[in-house]
Scaffold this motif. Structure first.
Motif, PDB file in Angstrom:
ATOM      1  N   ARG A   3     -40.876  17.217  19.095  1.00 32.36           N
ATOM      2  CA  ARG A   3     -40.749  17.165  17.632  1.00 32.36           C
ATOM      3  C   ARG A   3     -41.904  17.929  16.978  1.00 32.36           C
ATOM      4  O   ARG A   3     -41.693  18.704  16.050  1.00 32.36           O
ATOM      5  N   TRP A   4     -43.114  17.667  17.458  1.00 32.93           N
ATOM      6  CA  TRP A   4     -44.287  18.322  16.881  1.00 32.93           C
ATOM      7  C   TRP A   4     -44.151  19.840  16.993  1.00 32.93           C
ATOM      8  O   TRP A   4     -44.369  20.575  16.028  1.00 32.93           O
ATOM      9  N   ASN A   7     -41.230  21.158  14.720  1.00 38.48           N
ATOM     10  CA  ASN A   7     -41.617  21.090  13.308  1.00 38.48           C
ATOM     11  C   ASN A   7     -42.650  22.161  12.976  1.00 38.48           C
ATOM     12  O   ASN A   7     -42.611  22.770  11.902  1.00 38.48           O
ATOM     13  N   ARG A   8     -43.568  22.391  13.880  1.00 37.16           N
ATOM     14  CA  ARG A   8     -44.578  23.426  13.687  1.00 37.16           C
ATOM     15  C   ARG A   8     -43.921  24.798  13.559  1.00 37.16           C
ATOM     16  O   ARG A   8     -44.273  25.602  12.689  1.00 37.16           O
ATOM     17  N   ALA A  10     -40.827  25.408  12.655  1.00 39.45           N
ATOM     18  CA  ALA A  10     -40.059  25.452  11.404  1.00 39.45           C
ATOM     19  C   ALA A  10     -40.983  25.713  10.211  1.00 39.45           C
ATOM     20  O   ALA A  10     -40.642  26.497   9.313  1.00 39.45           O
ATOM     21  N   ARG A  11     -42.156  25.070  10.188  1.00 40.97           N
ATOM     22  CA  ARG A  11     -43.105  25.300   9.091  1.00 40.97           C
ATOM     23  C   ARG A  11     -43.570  26.763   9.076  1.00 40.97           C
ATOM     24  O   ARG A  11     -43.652  27.388   8.012  1.00 40.97           O
ATOM     25  N   THR A  21     -37.366  24.857   4.658  1.00 40.59           N
ATOM     26  CA  THR A  21     -36.920  24.434   5.988  1.00 40.59           C
ATOM     27  C   THR A  21     -36.684  22.924   6.078  1.00 40.59           C
ATOM     28  O   THR A  21     -36.648  22.373   7.180  1.00 40.59           O
ATOM     29  N   HIS A  25     -36.303  20.290   9.501  1.00 39.36           N
ATOM     30  CA  HIS A  25     -37.123  19.111   9.800  1.00 39.36           C
ATOM     31  C   HIS A  25     -36.262  17.858   9.909  1.00 39.36           C
ATOM     32  O   HIS A  25     -36.499  17.015  10.776  1.00 39.36           O
ATOM     33  N   ASP A  26     -35.238  17.745   9.051  1.00 34.99           N
ATOM     34  CA  ASP A  26     -34.326  16.599   9.135  1.00 34.99           C
ATOM     35  C   ASP A  26     -33.645  16.542  10.501  1.00 34.99           C
ATOM     36  O   ASP A  26     -33.563  15.483  11.126  1.00 34.99           O
ATOM     37  N   ILE A  28     -34.611  18.068  13.353  1.00 39.81           N
ATOM     38  CA  ILE A  28     -35.626  17.891  14.403  1.00 39.81           C
ATOM     39  C   ILE A  28     -36.049  16.427  14.503  1.00 39.81           C
ATOM     40  O   ILE A  28     -36.135  15.871  15.605  1.00 39.81           O
ATOM     41  N   ASN A  29     -36.298  15.804  13.365  1.00 34.42           N
ATOM     42  CA  ASN A  29     -36.794  14.429  13.376  1.00 34.42           C
ATOM     43  C   ASN A  29     -35.722  13.411  13.734  1.00 34.42           C
ATOM     44  O   ASN A  29     -36.021  12.387  14.347  1.00 34.42           O
ATOM     45  N   GLY A  35     -32.323  19.740  17.440  1.00 36.21           N
ATOM     46  CA  GLY A  35     -33.329  20.668  16.941  1.00 36.21           C
ATOM     47  C   GLY A  35     -33.597  21.794  17.923  1.00 36.21           C
ATOM     48  O   GLY A  35     -33.784  22.952  17.527  1.00 36.21           O
TER      49      GLY A  35
END
Length: 180
Positions: A3-4, A7-8, A10-11, A21, A25-26, A28-29, A35
């Motif tokens: 996840r980390w 998310n990284r 995606a950011r 994005t 994140h939705d 992925i989480n 994801g």
């Protein structure tokens, strides 16, 4: 940990293209496996063919994306193509319905529209693309025509669809014609 990492990524993508994005994140989480597949999608579908056919593929990507969306996803395609050295003016001509004036970008745009709608014109355009750029260019344009609308449809399915917006093409902003 996955996840980390996702998310990284995606950011970073969002920062690079000034793109929202939140939907990434939705996903992925809520479902890291989904994801991972979402993150792999561009690698599985992003065949771009020979460099000399880049304008054809760019036009096909824009047409396909506009078929699914005339907002943030379409802007992302414009920004990505422009950042890679594409001509925003030719993309703008296509978005404004003047694809005949956009050279190879317009040919790719017309090819994608015809392929999406089942128009027999796709056969003539496919033959022209192959004669000028080779079979790999046809494959790349077909990938772009088929997959450009995936993200807009996916985002709407998740409740992250956006209303149509004006698109920026270099120093000009315009309202676009929907492709459908």
């Amino acid at each position: 940990m996955i996840r980390w990492f996702l998310n990284r990524q995606a950011r970073a993508f969002g920062r690079r293209y000034d793109y929202d994005t939140a939907y990434m994140h939705d996903v992925i989480n809520a479902a890291p496996k989904a994801g991972m597949r979402m993150a792999a999608f561009p690698y599985a579908t992003g065949f771009r063919g020979p460099p000399e056919a880049g304008e054809v593929v760019a036009g096909a990507m824009l047409a396909s994306t506009l078929d699914g969306d005339c907002g943030p996803c379409a802007q992302l395609v414009v920004d990505m193509v422009t950042q890679a050295g594409g001509d925003p003016g030719k993309l703008r001509l296509c978005a404004e319905g003047m694809d005949a004036e956009a050279g190879d970008v317009g040919m790719g745009f017309r090819f994608a529209k015809a392929a999406i709608s089942g128009d027999p014109l796709a056969d003539d355009l496919r033959a022209e693309i192959e004669a000028r750029f080779g079979k790999e260019a046809v494959i790349a344009a077909a990938f772009a025509a088929a997959t450009g609308r995936w993200y807009p449809v996916f985002k709407r399915g998740l409740g992250h669809g956006a209303a149509c917006t004006r698109l920026r093409f270099g120093d000009r902003s315009v309202n676009v014609l929907t492709v459908s």
